[in-house]
Design an enzyme around this catalytic site. Structure first.
Site, short mmCIF file in Angstrom:
data_model
loop_
_atom_site.label_atom_id
_atom_site.label_comp_id
_atom_site.label_asym_id
_atom_site.label_seq_id
_atom_site.Cartn_x
_atom_site.Cartn_y
_atom_site.Cartn_z
CE1 TYR A 7 -3.15 -2.94 0.10
CE2 TYR A 7 -3.07 -2.37 2.60
CZ TYR A 7 -3.56 -3.49 1.43
OH TYR A 7 -4.40 -4.48 1.02
CB SER A 28 -13.82 -4.23 -0.88
OG SER A 28 -11.93 -3.32 -1.55
N GLY A 88 -16.77 1.28 -2.20
CA GLY A 88 -17.31 2.85 -2.07
C GLY A 88 -18.75 2.58 -3.33
N GLY A 101 -20.29 6.96 -3.22
CA GLY A 101 -19.44 7.07 -3.51
C GLY A 101 -18.84 6.97 -4.99
#
Length: 333
Positions: A55, A199, A204, A209
């Site tokens: 990440y 997730s 999202g 989103g």
């Protein structure tokens, strides 16, 4: 917040997926806001934080180390190894690489030990037994406490578990991604492995989103995901409208409906939604107080599922790194 068990650890039923603070959905979050998310999460009752070496190419682990080192005894820490950027050519499950990655992660995290250490993806060039064996060596050396796997099939989980007990299996799971229901959830129950859902609000989308992909920032992985593109997106937005209406009926937000749905699905599931905003972090924590009836769960299942969602999870290159039931069968043949 309610708690559930991951192996020897008692953690909040909703943990914090930290990836988005550094990568995946655009540029890294501003440092001050990232700190407010991380520190605020501890204050809100989160006791499970999930990161990975990949990440932000170490940025995320460094962030967690710098911000949370002084409060390390307040949460269970998970990280991952074996993946550089996410396609098959950059998987590396060799024992020497996994051990080297762990050493680097410990330094970035400013930690003496990682509580739960996942193999981020199975590198099929390396037998799963060899990769898990390397992680077992790290357990023996006291550098990690338990072993996890990410995005593997039920047959691969069983092979790995026979080499060393697997504490957790992580993969994407939400109303619009049902792959774990094929066999993985049953295998986890059989073996006593905690399932960790990443997730859990559909990257999202099910939180409302991602209605306008044109506004995705540079580096947002969703810009390459089929579900967020063209006609597939148009079809999925029709589902979203109905999903949002159902959330209003329950008097919660769409994101909370997703998380409450997961909690109702199985008493052993832990979810790790991510966010870059303190407001959304607190909203997600509030899902722990949402109680769904069996009828609402049924309506969610009928509305959003593998038959009604349009488009695949990943673009082909990324999908190639995911171990599926079919690939596991091919490898065993």
């Amino acid at each position: 917040m309610q708690t559930r068990n991951i192996g020897p650890f008692e953690v909040s039923v909703i943990g914090l997926g930290c990836m988005g603070l550094s990568s995946g959905y655009g540029p890294p979050a501003p440092r001050d806001r990232a700190e407010r998310v991380l520190l605020g999460a501890l204050d809100a009752g989160y006791t499970f934080f999930d990161t990975a070496a990949v990440y932000g190419v170490g940025h995320n682990e460094t962030l967690i180390g710098e911000v949370l080192a002084d409060r390390r005894n307040e949460f269970t820490l998970a990280s991952k190894c074996g993946l550089t950027v996410g396609d098959e050519r950059q998987l590396d499950g060799r024992p020497e690489n996994l051990k080297d990655t762990c050493e680097r992660s410990l330094k970035r995290l400013k930690a003496e030990v990682i509580d739960l250490y996942y193999l981020h993806r199975w590198d099929r060039r390396v037998p799963i037994e060899e990769s898990v064996g390397a992680l077992a060596d790290l357990v023996g050396q006291g550098k990690i406490r338990t072993i996890g796997l990410s995005e593997v099939s039920a047959p691969t989980l069983r092979r790995a578990h026979a080499t060393h007990p697997i504490t957790a299996l992580q993969t994407e799971y939400s109303p619009w991604t049902r792959n774990p229901e094929i066999a993985v959830l049953d295998a986890c129950r059989e073996l006593g492995v905690t399932f960790v859902a990443f997730s859990p609000v559909g990257r999202g989308f099910l939180a409302g989103g991602a209605r306008e992909p044109a506004k995705f920032g540079v580096g947002d992985m969703r810009a390459t995901m089929p579900r967020f593109l063209g006609e597939a997106l148009e079809a999925n937005l029709k589902l979203l409208d109905q999903f949002e209406a159902l959330a209003r009926e329950v008097s919660c937000t769409p994101a909370q409906l997703c998380l409450a749905w997961l909690m109702k699905k199985d008493p052993a599931i832990v979810s790790i939604p991510g966010t870059t905003r303190p407001k959304h972090m607190r909203e997600n924590a509030g899902a722990a107080a949402v109680s769904l009836s069996e009828e609402i769960v049924r309506q969610v299942d009928e509305l959003v599922n593998e038959r009604t969602v349009t488009g695949s999870r990943y673009a082909p290159a990324m999908q190639a790194s995911v171990d599926t039931e079919r690939l596991a069968a091919d490898a065993a043949a």
